[in-house]
Design a protein around this motif. Structure first.
Motif, short mmCIF file in Angstrom:
data_model
loop_
_atom_site.label_atom_id
_atom_site.label_comp_id
_atom_site.label_asym_id
_atom_site.label_seq_id
_atom_site.Cartn_x
_atom_site.Cartn_y
_atom_site.Cartn_z
N ASN A 39 8.57 11.74 11.40
CA ASN A 39 9.04 12.64 12.65
C ASN A 39 10.12 12.89 11.88
O ASN A 39 10.95 13.91 11.17
N ASP A 40 11.71 11.50 11.92
CA ASP A 40 12.78 12.36 11.67
C ASP A 40 12.69 12.55 10.37
O ASP A 40 13.77 13.65 9.42
N GLU A 99 11.62 15.57 9.32
CA GLU A 99 12.19 16.81 10.06
C GLU A 99 13.49 17.39 8.55
O GLU A 99 13.84 18.05 8.88
N ASP A 130 12.65 19.36 6.20
CA ASP A 130 12.21 20.44 6.91
C ASP A 130 13.30 20.87 6.30
O ASP A 130 13.47 22.72 5.89
N ALA A 131 14.10 20.44 6.78
CA ALA A 131 15.71 21.17 7.03
C ALA A 131 16.07 21.32 5.82
O ALA A 131 17.05 21.96 5.14
N GLU A 184 13.81 24.24 4.00
CA GLU A 184 13.85 25.85 4.51
C GLU A 184 14.73 26.87 3.68
O GLU A 184 16.54 25.80 3.33
N VAL A 187 18.73 28.10 9.81
CA VAL A 187 19.11 29.10 11.78
C VAL A 187 19.67 28.37 12.91
O VAL A 187 18.97 27.48 12.91
N ASP A 188 20.26 28.92 13.71
CA ASP A 188 20.92 27.53 15.08
C ASP A 188 20.06 28.82 15.58
O ASP A 188 20.46 28.48 17.03
N LYS A 189 19.23 30.00 15.56
CA LYS A 189 19.12 30.49 16.80
C LYS A 189 17.13 31.24 16.91
O LYS A 189 16.97 31.29 15.69
N VAL A 190 16.61 31.33 17.69
CA VAL A 190 15.44 31.31 18.39
C VAL A 190 14.98 32.71 17.94
O VAL A 190 15.63 33.34 18.40
N GLU A 191 14.36 32.95 16.54
CA GLU A 191 13.65 34.36 15.91
C GLU A 191 12.73 34.70 17.34
O GLU A 191 11.40 34.32 16.88
N LEU A 192 12.66 35.50 17.69
CA LEU A 192 11.42 36.28 18.63
C LEU A 192 10.82 37.21 18.10
O LEU A 192 11.44 37.85 16.64
N PRO A 193 9.70 36.92 17.74
CA PRO A 193 8.74 37.75 17.24
C PRO A 193 8.82 39.00 16.90
O PRO A 193 9.42 39.89 17.87
N TYR A 228 13.65 41.86 26.40
CA TYR A 228 11.90 42.03 25.60
C TYR A 228 11.74 41.04 26.45
O TYR A 228 10.54 41.76 26.33
N THR A 273 5.14 39.28 12.34
CA THR A 273 4.59 39.50 13.52
C THR A 273 5.64 40.39 14.56
O THR A 273 4.71 40.39 15.44
#
Lengths: 304, 214
Positions: free
Chosen positions: A283-284, A287, A290-291, A294, A298-304, B106, B152
């Motif tokens: 997994n590591d 990841e 993946d990184a 990519e 991004v270091d923040k969650v992007e909300l839908p 939100y 989205t």
């Protein structure tokens, strides 16, 4: 201009190389004693066998010279010349003897037997020589032993020939021994002579007969025991033994199985841990991949 | 030969100069959540579940409650965007620990709790849409949906608009989500779309949904 400089450099190099080689060769030859003065002597021998040009001439184990020339003379004898180095010339004097040694092990050589302080012998002088042959000496020493062995073999031959003859002393002696033993076997006189009394002899014989009877009775009893009791008991014991052996074998077979069952829990735990570890590591890696793949970090969650 | 040498030297220098940042958990959490969104909408539920688990796990590693609440809120919004009723319980459990006005706005937005929406703190994409929706100006709200570029965001807005969404917006949204390969989104939108078409087209859409679900 440049080319000329190169030519001069190559010339110097070649000259230095030749000089170096020359000096090296000189030093080598000098160390080998090629430039040292040598003195020639000779000796006369019946045969040139075991001699060769270049054979060392030794004194106390040290090489002090070598054989230089071998010539066959008109009288059939052989003249052998040898060269001795200057510093070892002192060993060649009027008391000097040469000794040709042909050892059992090692190559033959000429040994110098002398002592110093007796002046020098003139060059081209004749030296006396003694030839020692270790193999022949050994053969000479063995000759009497071989003679004795031959005598022993002859005696053995005479002895065996004598045995073959019917009227020989040995055969007569053997016949007498046979007669005596026959007599002893047929009569009880020997036993009487041992006990010293005829009655005792008879009672002893009777006792022996009684013992024989007793032994027969015992034999009968044991045979009936064998049939009635011992045999079935023995069979039962045999069966019991085979049953116990069978049980023992089965227990032995069960033992590893029980042990493996006991250990299997731990093994499964270990296996589980290993699988978990492998999955974590995979997994590591995934990841990380993946990184890398990519296109943006991004270091923040992007909300839908 | 020189070319290979140059590449090797370049890779060597690159490898030596690269140093992973210390807050890797943060990047990994955000990346995992983005992957979760994609996989969830693409009907890759197993992967999506794993990604969400990872995103939460990394956020917890960093002891970042703010990030954790974002993830919970994002998960809730994603459910709502495909028509699943979600009260965002996970977010509600920890929202007292988070002092984020944008998240609060939100949350109020996706729950259509217009009394508590602070438009100024809402994501800029949804500000006008939220305003028209709260004013029940559905025509302008539909207009605002057209301006949303993210599939989205479009899905969420369509879901929030409910029956008032225009047929055109649905059609455009189907094309967009289909383009992105968001099968779950497409199926949801088709379900919404069939309510706005005649019976014959409805049958076709049903057949299409059946095929997609197989």
């Amino acid at each position: 201009m440049q080319y000329n400089k190169m030519k001069i450099a190559v010339g110097f190099f070649v000259i230095i190389l030749i000089l170096s080689l020359g000096i090296f060769s000189y030093l080598l030859l000098d160390a080998k004693g090629a430039f040292k003065k040598r003195y020639q002597y000779y000796f006369i021998t019946d045969s040139a066998a075991s001699f060769s040009i270049g054979m060392p001439v030794k004194f106390s184990g040290f090489a002090i010279g070598s054989i230089d020339d071998i010539k066959l003379l008109n009288d059939g004898k052989v003249k052998i010349s040898l060269l001795i180095t200057e510093e070892n010339r002192k060993w060649i004097n009027k008391y000097t003897y040469l000794l040709l040694k042909k050892p059992l092990i090692g190559s033959p050589h000429v040994e110098v037997l002398a002592s110093s302080g007796n002046g020098y012998l003139k060059p081209n002088s004749k030296l006396p020589i003694i030839v020692t042959d270790d193999i022949n000496d050994l053969v000479t020493k063995f000759e009497p032993v071989v003679d004795r062995l031959l005598n022993i073999i002859k005696n053995i031959e005479i002895f065996t020939n004598d045995m073959v003859k019917k009227d020989s002393n040995i055969n007569k002696t053997l016949k007498n021994v046979e007669v005596i033993t026959n007599k002893l076997a047929k009569s009880d006189s020997l036993l009487t002579s041992i006990t010293g009394d005829e009655k005792s002899t008879k009672s002893l014989i009777n006792s022996l007969n009684e013992i024989d009877k007793i032994l027969k009775d015992i034999s009968n009893i044991t045979s009936s025991l064998h049939k009635d009791i011992v045999k079935p008991t023995s069979n039962s014991i045999k069966e019991l033994h085979s049953i116990l052996q069978d049980v023992n074998n089965k227990l032995k077979e069960l033992d590893p199985a029980i042990k493996s069952i006991g250990n299997s829990g731990d093994d499964i735990e270990k296996l589980k841990e290993s699988i978990n570890l492998t999955i974590e590591k995979t997994n590591d890696i995934m990841e990380k991949l993946d990184a890398v793949l990519e296109d943006k970090s991004v270091d923040k969650v992007e909300l839908p | 030969m020189m070319k290979y040498l140059f590449v090797m030297v370049f890779l060597f220098f690159s490898g030596c100069s690269f140093k992973p940042s210390i807050n890797q958990w943060q990047y990994k959490s955000a990346l995992a959540f983005n992957n979760y969104k994609k996989n969830f909408l693409s009907y890759k539920d197993i992967l999506a579940k794993d990604d969400l688990k990872k995103a939460i796990s990394y956020a917890k590693n960093g002891a970042d409650i703010d990030m954790l609440s974002s993830i919970y809120l994002g998960k809730c919004a994603l459910n709502i965007s495909i028509g699943i009723k979600d009260k965002c319980n996970e977010y509600n459990n920890i929202k007292d620990l988070v002092e984020s006005k944008s998240q609060e706005s939100y949350y109020a937005f996706i729950q259509k709790d217009f009394n508590n929406i602070d438009i100024e703190n809402l994501d800029e994409r949804y500000r006008d849409f939220a305003k028209y929706l709260s004013q029940k100006d559905y025509k302008k709200a539909n207009e605002e949906i057209k301006n949303l570029k993210e599939p989205t965001s479009k899905l969420l807005a369509i879901s929030l608009l409910g029956d008032k969404v225009s047929k055109q917006n649905l059609k455009e949204a189907i094309d967009l989500t289909s383009f992105y390969g968001y099968k779950k989104g497409v199926i949801y939108l088709l379900g919404r779309y069939k309510t706005k078409v005649d019976l014959k087209t409805k049958d076709k859409i049903d057949k299409k949904i059946q095929i997609l679900l197989k």
